[in-house]
Scaffold this active site. Structure first.
Site, PDB file in Angstrom:
ATOM      1  N   ASN A 103     -46.454  -5.894   7.331  1.00 54.07           N
ATOM      2  CA  ASN A 103     -46.757  -4.857   6.348  1.00 54.07           C
ATOM      3  C   ASN A 103     -47.967  -4.103   6.900  1.00 54.07           C
ATOM      4  OD1 ASN A 103     -47.262  -5.090   2.702  1.00 54.07           O
ATOM      5  ND2 ASN A 103     -46.340  -3.484   3.921  1.00 54.07           N
ATOM      6  N   CYS A 137     -52.555  -3.915  -3.545  1.00 54.92           N
ATOM      7  CA  CYS A 137     -51.608  -4.399  -2.545  1.00 54.92           C
ATOM      8  C   CYS A 137     -52.172  -5.679  -1.946  1.00 54.92           C
ATOM      9  CB  CYS A 137     -51.377  -3.349  -1.468  1.00 54.92           C
ATOM     10  SG  CYS A 137     -50.351  -3.937  -0.094  1.00 54.92           S
ATOM     11  N   ASN A 167     -49.881  -4.925 -10.619  1.00 59.50           N
ATOM     12  CA  ASN A 167     -48.768  -4.004 -10.409  1.00 59.50           C
ATOM     13  C   ASN A 167     -47.489  -4.731 -10.831  1.00 59.50           C
ATOM     14  OD1 ASN A 167     -48.746  -5.830  -8.293  1.00 59.50           O
ATOM     15  ND2 ASN A 167     -48.411  -4.336  -6.696  1.00 59.50           N
ATOM     16  N   HIS A 188     -43.764  -6.372 -11.228  1.00 55.37           N
ATOM     17  CA  HIS A 188     -42.778  -7.060 -10.392  1.00 55.37           C
ATOM     18  C   HIS A 188     -41.631  -7.586 -11.235  1.00 55.37           C
ATOM     19  CE1 HIS A 188     -45.137  -7.158  -6.641  1.00 55.37           C
ATOM     20  NE2 HIS A 188     -46.174  -7.170  -7.467  1.00 55.37           N
ATOM     21  N   GLU A 242     -40.100  -2.514  -2.390  1.00 59.76           N
ATOM     22  CA  GLU A 242     -41.364  -2.122  -2.989  1.00 59.76           C
ATOM     23  C   GLU A 242     -41.284  -0.730  -3.610  1.00 59.76           C
ATOM     24  OE1 GLU A 242     -45.218  -3.014  -1.464  1.00 59.76           O
ATOM     25  OE2 GLU A 242     -44.369  -4.113   0.248  1.00 59.76           O
ATOM     26  N   CYS A 250     -44.985  -8.543   1.073  1.00 57.52           N
ATOM     27  CA  CYS A 250     -45.624  -8.033  -0.134  1.00 57.52           C
ATOM     28  C   CYS A 250     -46.424  -9.179  -0.736  1.00 57.52           C
ATOM     29  CB  CYS A 250     -44.583  -7.512  -1.123  1.00 57.52           C
ATOM     30  SG  CYS A 250     -45.291  -6.927  -2.682  1.00 57.52           S
ATOM     31  N   GLY A 290     -46.191  -9.479  -4.503  1.00 54.67           N
ATOM     32  CA  GLY A 290     -44.836  -9.952  -4.791  1.00 54.67           C
ATOM     33  C   GLY A 290     -44.668 -11.433  -4.524  1.00 54.67           C
TER      34      GLY A 290
END
Length: 314
Positions: A42, A104, A198, A200, A249, A258, A261
């Site tokens: 990533n 992130c 965030n 999920h 994503e 992620c 995640g």
């Protein structure tokens, strides 16, 4: 070379536009210094933004730099900015489509290593407090280069994720809930919805490698049950201490890893009775170690590495 140049020097050179107190954005056609880092594949462009309270690049400029054919290439641009709320630094990030996520997990590991580059502490053990749009995050860089991040507590209440799916438990959580129409791929899915700052959506599958991610991923991301759009993790249980995943994503599509995640899917696996409280999560780019502590905080441990540094035209 402009590498690590301060905002004042950039302004004096006519490369940034100055506001009343701080630089705003780099002018089109000028250069900006960056360091490229990757965490399990990533990859991000890290920008020294410590002299300004707003990102030096616009979302559109960031999207162009992330283009893998016409730009540098990356999953996002991360700006290391002055701290707020008592934190050492602030993290802002633009995805490869120009959207701005709250946080992130892989990116914050990369930012911690980048901060060591900036403050000259590479190779030392170092703890940072970083303010994000998801709140305070605390990464610890160990001497072996691994980064352990206190990712905070998972938010399980459906409306706070947010999702409009009906809660399945008295505490308001959405655990192993049936998806509603339109069904992605025309299939029945059971999903658990969790926010790590965030949103999920996690679903468990028999064979993650057989999944047509490019077909169903976008259908989850834009499903009306997720008003802020959603990151979706597809998870295969290899054992109670080993989970394998692929991710679509929000704002970036399929990525090799992620971090938020991985934390969310591990919590979902515990809630659904698939996993123990500490497990290895195998992502397309490699492994993360995730532990859900008894005090409800999730800890993530994994690598982050410098790929190269340079400057780019914007």
């Amino acid at each position: 070379m402009l590498l690590r140049a301060g905002v004042a020097a950039l302004a004096a050179a006519g490369l940034v536009a100055m506001g009343e107190a701080f630089a705003t954005t780099v002018k089109a056609g000028s250069k900006i210094a960056f360091s490229k880092y990757q965490g399990l594949g990533n990859d991000f462009l890290l920008v020294d933004n410590r002299g300004a309270d707003e990102p030096l690049l616009t979302p559109e400029q960031s999207e162009a730099l992330c283009d893998r054919h016409f730009g540098v290439g990356g999953d996002g641009v991360i700006f290391a900015m002055p701290g707020r709320e008592g934190c050492d630094y602030t993290m802002r990030i633009y995805n490869s489509d120009g959207s701005e996520p709250e946080m992130c997990g892989n990116g914050i590991r990369c930012m911690a290593k980048f901060l060591q580059e900036l403050d000259g502490t590479a190779g030392d053990e170092k703890v940072y407090t970083i303010w994000t749009l998801a709140g305070r995050i605390i990464p610890t860089v160990s001497k072996d280069g691994q980064v352990t991040v206190d990712m905070g507590e998972p938010e399980l209440r459906g409306p706070e994720v947010p999702t409009t799916l009906e809660p399945t438990r008295d505490d308001g959580s959405v655990v192993a809930a049936p998806m509603v129409a339109p069904l992605p791929g025309g299939k029945d899915w059971k999903v658990t919805c969790i926010s790590m700052g965030n949103p999920h959506c996690i679903t468990f599958v028999d064979d993650v490698d057989a999944l047509d991610l490019a077909a169903v991923g976008p259908q989850f991301e834009t499903h009306p049950a997720f008003p802020a759009r959603i990151n979706t993790e597809f998870v295969q249980v290899l054992s109670p201490t080993h989970l394998k995943m692929k991710v679509w994503e929000r704002g970036a599509g399929p990525t090799l890893a992620c971090g938020t995640g991985a934390c969310a899917l591990h919590a979902a696996a515990v809630l659904e009775g698939h996993a123990e409280r500490k497990a290895t999560v195998t992502l397309p780019g490699g492994d993360l170690i995730i532990e859900w502590l008894e005090d409800n905080r999730l800890m993530m441990t994994g690598p982050a590495d410098l790929v190269f540094a340079g400057e780019a035209l914007v």
